[in-house]
Design an enzyme around this catalytic site. Structure first.
Site, short mmCIF file in Angstrom:
data_model
loop_
_atom_site.label_atom_id
_atom_site.label_comp_id
_atom_site.label_asym_id
_atom_site.label_seq_id
_atom_site.Cartn_x
_atom_site.Cartn_y
_atom_site.Cartn_z
N ARG A 18 3.32 -0.06 -30.05
CA ARG A 18 4.69 0.05 -28.98
C ARG A 18 3.13 0.71 -28.26
O ARG A 18 3.17 0.40 -27.02
CB ARG A 18 4.86 0.64 -29.20
CG ARG A 18 6.91 -0.23 -29.76
CD ARG A 18 7.98 0.91 -29.59
NE ARG A 18 7.51 1.78 -30.65
CZ ARG A 18 8.15 2.71 -30.50
NH1 ARG A 18 8.78 3.12 -30.01
NH2 ARG A 18 7.86 3.75 -31.35
N ASN A 36 11.30 -0.82 -30.70
CA ASN A 36 11.16 -1.25 -32.27
C ASN A 36 12.88 -1.30 -32.19
O ASN A 36 13.97 -0.96 -31.59
CB ASN A 36 11.67 -0.11 -32.76
CG ASN A 36 9.89 0.49 -33.17
OD1 ASN A 36 9.09 0.00 -32.89
ND2 ASN A 36 9.71 1.12 -33.43
#
Length: 86
Positions: A18, A36
């Site tokens: 990320r 996520n």
């Protein structure tokens, strides 16, 4: 202007995916979000910007950061008009 909704599958959690994705998106002047998913083996994202930059970003997701092991990327056009923050 393009907008994509994608799932990136593989070893993509716990490897700074990320953070690297956010940096890649900033460099390409894209807007969106990434998170996520609870299964632990994929991330979900929405990204928007000029067509070429969005396609470049989706291709980047296929490789990911050095510690990731991407198995596949499922990306499709996102018709939503919900505003995305930079």
């Amino acid at each position: 202007m393009a907008r994509k909704h994608a799932f990136v599958h593989g070893r993509v959690q716990g490897v700074a995916f990320r953070m690297f994705a956010q940096e890649a998106a900033w460099r390409l002047d894209l807007h969106g979000w990434i998170r996520n998913r609870s299964c632990g083996q994929r991330v979900e994202l929405v990204v928007s910007g000029d067509d070429q930059s969005v396609e470049t970003f989706i291709r980047w997701c296929g490789d990911g950061p050095p510690l990731a092991k991407v198995v596949r990327v499922e990306a499709e056009d996102d018709p939503s008009e919900e505003p995305l923050k930079p």
